[in-house]
Design an enzyme around this catalytic site. Structure first.
Site, mmCIF file in Angstrom:
data_model
loop_
_atom_site.group_PDB
_atom_site.id
_atom_site.type_symbol
_atom_site.label_atom_id
_atom_site.label_comp_id
_atom_site.label_asym_id
_atom_site.label_seq_id
_atom_site.Cartn_x
_atom_site.Cartn_y
_atom_site.Cartn_z
ATOM 1 N N ARG A 225 0.672 -1.299 0.058
ATOM 2 C CA ARG A 225 0.055 0.010 -0.061
ATOM 3 C C ARG A 225 0.810 1.137 0.091
ATOM 4 N NH1 ARG A 225 0.764 2.384 4.636
ATOM 5 N NH2 ARG A 225 1.281 1.061 6.540
ATOM 6 N N GLY A 226 0.142 2.421 -0.129
ATOM 7 C CA GLY A 226 0.759 3.585 -0.077
ATOM 8 C C GLY A 226 0.977 3.909 1.357
ATOM 9 N N GLY A 227 1.628 5.253 1.619
ATOM 10 C CA GLY A 227 1.539 5.526 2.914
ATOM 11 C C GLY A 227 2.836 5.095 3.675
ATOM 12 N N TYR B 151 -0.637 1.396 12.799
ATOM 13 C CA TYR B 151 -0.936 0.390 13.305
ATOM 14 C C TYR B 151 -2.523 0.099 13.290
ATOM 15 C CZ TYR B 151 -2.932 -1.896 17.726
ATOM 16 O OH TYR B 151 -3.339 -2.667 18.634
ATOM 17 N N HIS B 152 -2.845 -1.329 13.421
ATOM 18 C CA HIS B 152 -4.113 -1.841 13.119
ATOM 19 C C HIS B 152 -4.363 -2.730 14.637
ATOM 20 C CE1 HIS B 152 -4.259 -0.303 9.338
ATOM 21 N NE2 HIS B 152 -3.363 -1.148 8.823
ATOM 22 N N GLY C 181 -4.330 4.444 2.891
ATOM 23 C CA GLY C 181 -3.249 3.796 2.299
ATOM 24 C C GLY C 181 -3.535 2.832 1.255
ATOM 25 N N GLY D 46 -6.578 0.175 1.722
ATOM 26 C CA GLY D 46 -7.692 1.429 2.058
ATOM 27 C C GLY D 46 -7.519 1.903 3.053
ATOM 28 N N ALA E 54 -8.116 3.016 7.395
ATOM 29 C CA ALA E 54 -8.331 2.517 8.422
ATOM 30 C C ALA E 54 -9.144 3.873 9.571
ATOM 31 C CB ALA E 54 -6.929 2.258 9.394
ATOM 32 N N CYS F 19 2.085 7.232 10.094
ATOM 33 C CA CYS F 19 2.114 7.872 8.957
ATOM 34 C C CYS F 19 3.407 8.619 8.692
ATOM 35 C CB CYS F 19 0.952 8.705 8.625
ATOM 36 S SG CYS F 19 -0.590 8.011 8.917
#
Length: 213
Positions: free
Chosen positions: A73-75, A79-80, A142, A153, A155, A171
């Site tokens: 992903r981008g970014g 944390y998730h 992201g 996508g 968060a 980020c």
């Protein structure tokens, strides 16, 4: 549009599932698909992310029960965890990469409208992509794009513990304060209700001709 709710799913398993759905969308076997998922604790580093933004060792993360993955992903780094909602749109963009900025703007609008329905006033920031409330970040973006179809996508912090964000520069930004819907409202927020509102907002926008590309 198709909706898939994976519930709680390990990051790598969800990523592999995304790729399967992505390829089905590339082959035009399925319509645009929206995936909802919650990940057990994990820190992910985007393709352009810098390891210096991880403030503890991977070994220490693992000792705390937090996984670590590099992603497409981008970014930068994020944390998730439990209480955070991941929204993965597997959508066809007819303009390809030329349409990605419009796509991001579209999803910024979706999240801002969703938060407004819950009574939260939020804004976007063109310089630092994401959604902010009272100067604190509540949603991170992201995306990845391949063969004109998006994956990865958004968060959205709903009712998650924010402490693990202290293990990173979220980020890639030093001293970036984070918040969650529950913190802003001062009361419990039901995850299923958030999913329902997001779905309703997306369907309404599509019905009204506010397409993503």
């Amino acid at each position: 549009m198709k909706i898939i709710d994976l519930g709680v799913c390990e990051y790598k398993l969800a990523e592999d599932f995304q790729k399967e759905i992505h390829q089905q969308r590339v082959r035009d076997e399925i319509p645009d698909t929206l995936i909802f998922v919650i990940h057990p604790p994990v820190i992910t580093l985007g393709k352009n992310g810098k390891m210096e933004n991880l403030l503890v060792s991977v070994e220490k993360l693992q000792a705390m029960g937090i996984s670590f993955y590099r992603t497409e992903r981008g970014g930068d780094i994020t944390y998730h965890g439990f209480g955070q909602l991941l929204i993965y749109p597997i959508f066809f963009l007819k303009e390809g990469m030329a349409g990605i900025r419009r796509f991001i703007n579209y999803w910024e609008g979706v999240i801002i409208q969703t938060l407004k329905i819950f009574g939260i006033a939020a804004t976007a920031d063109e310089r630092n992509i994401g959604i902010y409330v009272q100067g604190k970040k509540i949603a991170s973006f992201g995306f990845a794009l391949k063969d004109k179809v998006t994956y990865h996508g958004i968060a959205l912090n709903v009712l998650n513990d924010l402490k693990p964000f202290s293990f990173i520069h979220p980020c890639g930004k030093k001293n970036l304060p984070m918040t969650a819907m529950e913190n802003i409202l001062g009361k419990r927020v039901e995850m299923n209700e958030v999913k329902e509102v997001i779905t309703r907002v997306v369907l309404s926008r599509r019905e009204n001709g506010r397409e993503t590309s």
